[in-house]
Every structure is written in C-alpha cells, then in structure tokens.
Design an enzyme around this catalytic site. Structure first.
Site, PDB file in Angstrom:
ATOM      1  N   GLY A 226       8.131   7.777   3.126  1.00 49.85           N
ATOM      2  CA  GLY A 226       8.054   6.343   2.872  1.00 49.85           C
ATOM      3  C   GLY A 226       8.008   5.533   4.150  1.00 49.85           C
ATOM      4  O   GLY A 226       7.272   4.539   4.251  1.00 49.85           O
ATOM      5  N   CYS A 227       8.782   5.940   5.152  1.00 51.25           N
ATOM      6  CA  CYS A 227       8.844   5.196   6.417  1.00 51.25           C
ATOM      7  C   CYS A 227       7.542   5.335   7.203  1.00 51.25           C
ATOM      8  O   CYS A 227       7.108   4.392   7.877  1.00 51.25           O
ATOM      9  CB  CYS A 227      10.026   5.680   7.247  1.00 51.25           C
ATOM     10  SG  CYS A 227      11.606   5.411   6.410  1.00 51.25           S
ATOM     11  N   THR A 228       6.919   6.493   7.111  1.00 55.25           N
ATOM     12  CA  THR A 228       5.631   6.687   7.766  1.00 55.25           C
ATOM     13  C   THR A 228       4.562   5.826   7.097  1.00 55.25           C
ATOM     14  O   THR A 228       3.752   5.177   7.776  1.00 55.25           O
ATOM     15  CB  THR A 228       5.229   8.174   7.728  1.00 55.25           C
ATOM     16  OG1 THR A 228       6.229   8.948   8.407  1.00 55.25           O
ATOM     17  CG2 THR A 228       3.885   8.395   8.403  1.00 55.25           C
TER      18      THR A 228
ATOM     19  N   ALA B  18       5.227   2.173   8.202  1.00 55.55           N
ATOM     20  CA  ALA B  18       4.863   1.932   9.600  1.00 55.55           C
ATOM     21  C   ALA B  18       3.344   1.889   9.767  1.00 55.55           C
ATOM     22  O   ALA B  18       2.814   1.029  10.489  1.00 55.55           O
ATOM     23  CB  ALA B  18       5.469   3.016  10.493  1.00 55.55           C
TER      24      ALA B  18
END
Length: 218
Positions: free
Chosen positions: A112-114, A117
């Site tokens: 999710g963070c990738t 970003a």
C-alpha cells in the site's frame, strides 16, 4: 521494513467479549491479516503472529495504540525537525509560505505504501503546479528512505520519525486495534494552517485525489 510480533497481545473489547476456550485463537474471527503462513505482508506492515493471542474482557484497559486526534482542521500543528533520506535535518517551518502536503504512512516497501508513494510521484507535476510541497513521514530510518526513494524515483522528501514521536504528537490514529500505523494525510495552506485531514488505510491512492482537489480550491 517495519515488523511487528503478536505474542500474548491483547485486542480491545471491540471484539465479542465472551471467553474463548484455549483451543480457539483470535483468528477464528477472520481478521483480514490472516494467511496460512506465519507471516503476512499487509498493506502497511509485515506482520508476524502467534495463535496464542488472548481476547480481554470488557473490563480490560484499552489498547495502547489508541490515539486521540491532537491536530485538527483549522489548527497549526506542533513543529518538528526530522532527518530526510539524505540524513539532513528538515523542519516543518521550512515549508511555511507555500502549501504543503504531509502524509504519514506505515512503512517503506510495503504494497500500500509503495502504491501511495508512486501515485504521489506520478502526480508530482500537478502538486508543483499548485505550488505545493509533498512530504512523506514514517518510522523507517534515513537509509531505508533513501533506498525506497531511489528504487521508485520519488522526487519528494521522506522524513524519518523513528520512535513515532511526531506521529504521537500529532495524534495520528492507528488501525487494526493499534497494531498498524495509520495512513493519514494533512494539507496545510501557506500560513501553516491545516485545511484537510484525510485518513484511508486501504485505498492509498485516494489520498492523492483528495489532496489535489483541496489544493486546487485554495
């Protein structure tokens, strides 16, 4: 990448309060972090868990991960100074005079963070056109941020909040009963006043849509 081990960890009384027999585990409630392996790669965190979890009664104290909002719309948040991906000190006050997007995310290199970003990266020209700076914050150290930014060609600042002090000072809420650092985005106007707070753990790319919508109205 952050890791978390669930050993004899208590889960709050949001779950049914009847007593489980020793043969039962918390995961009979089908929480979304379960897999057939002993580790699950979740949206914001690599989670290791044990079947020896216990569910507290309604009289138990609430989970330590519960955080109450301290930064609200229309307020100026506490300032901070953190190290960026190059090991340089960066203060929030540096961005005063222009709109800024500060987004808290669980951890580098998680799915999710990738996604989030890279979505900020892909829309970065739109943020620049709006005159806004983008700043990401997680508990990862500067070297992790540097590798993350290099791998995905991220053109914006990543700050290292080791120990989650700023996250706690701002009252960024956690998810999954306090086991997963929250994914929350703040948009500030040029005077440093909060104009938007957006929280959505499981649709990370929507943070970009919501922030751009607000920036275009400033």
């Amino acid at each position: 990448m952050a890791s978390l081990t669930f050993l004899k960890h208590s889960v709050p009384s949001l779950l049914p309060t009847h007593t489980l027999s020793p043969r039962h585990s918390l995961f009979s409630y089908n929480l979304p972090i379960v897999s057939n392996s002993s580790q699950s790669q979740f949206y914001g965190l690599k989670v290791s868990y044990s079947s020896s979890l216990s569910v507290p009664s309604s009289s138990s104290s609430s989970v330590k991960g519960s955080i109450f909002a301290k930064v609200n719309k229309g307020t100026v948040p506490p300032s901070f100074t953190l190290k960026d991906q190059d090991g340089k000190n960066v203060s929030l006050s540096k961005f005063k005079g222009k709109p800024v997007v500060v987004y808290f995310y669980p951890a580098d290199e998680t799915p999710g963070c990738t996604k989030q970003a890279c979505a900020f990266r892909d829309s970065y020209e739109k943020f620049k056109k709006a005159g806004a700076q983008v700043v990401g914050i997680s508990g990862d150290d500067p070297s992790s941020h540097k590798a993350f930014a290099k791998k995905y060609k991220l053109p914006f600042t990543l700050l290292s909040d080791e120990g989650n002090k700023v996250r706690k000072d701002w009252g960024v809420p956690s998810d999954l009963f306090g086991t997963l650092p929250g994914r929350q985005t703040y948009v500030f106007d040029k005077n440093g006043v909060v104009q938007l707070i957006y929280n959505n753990q499981f649709q990370p790319e929507k943070h970009i849509d919501e922030t751009l919508k607000l920036l275009q109205s400033l």
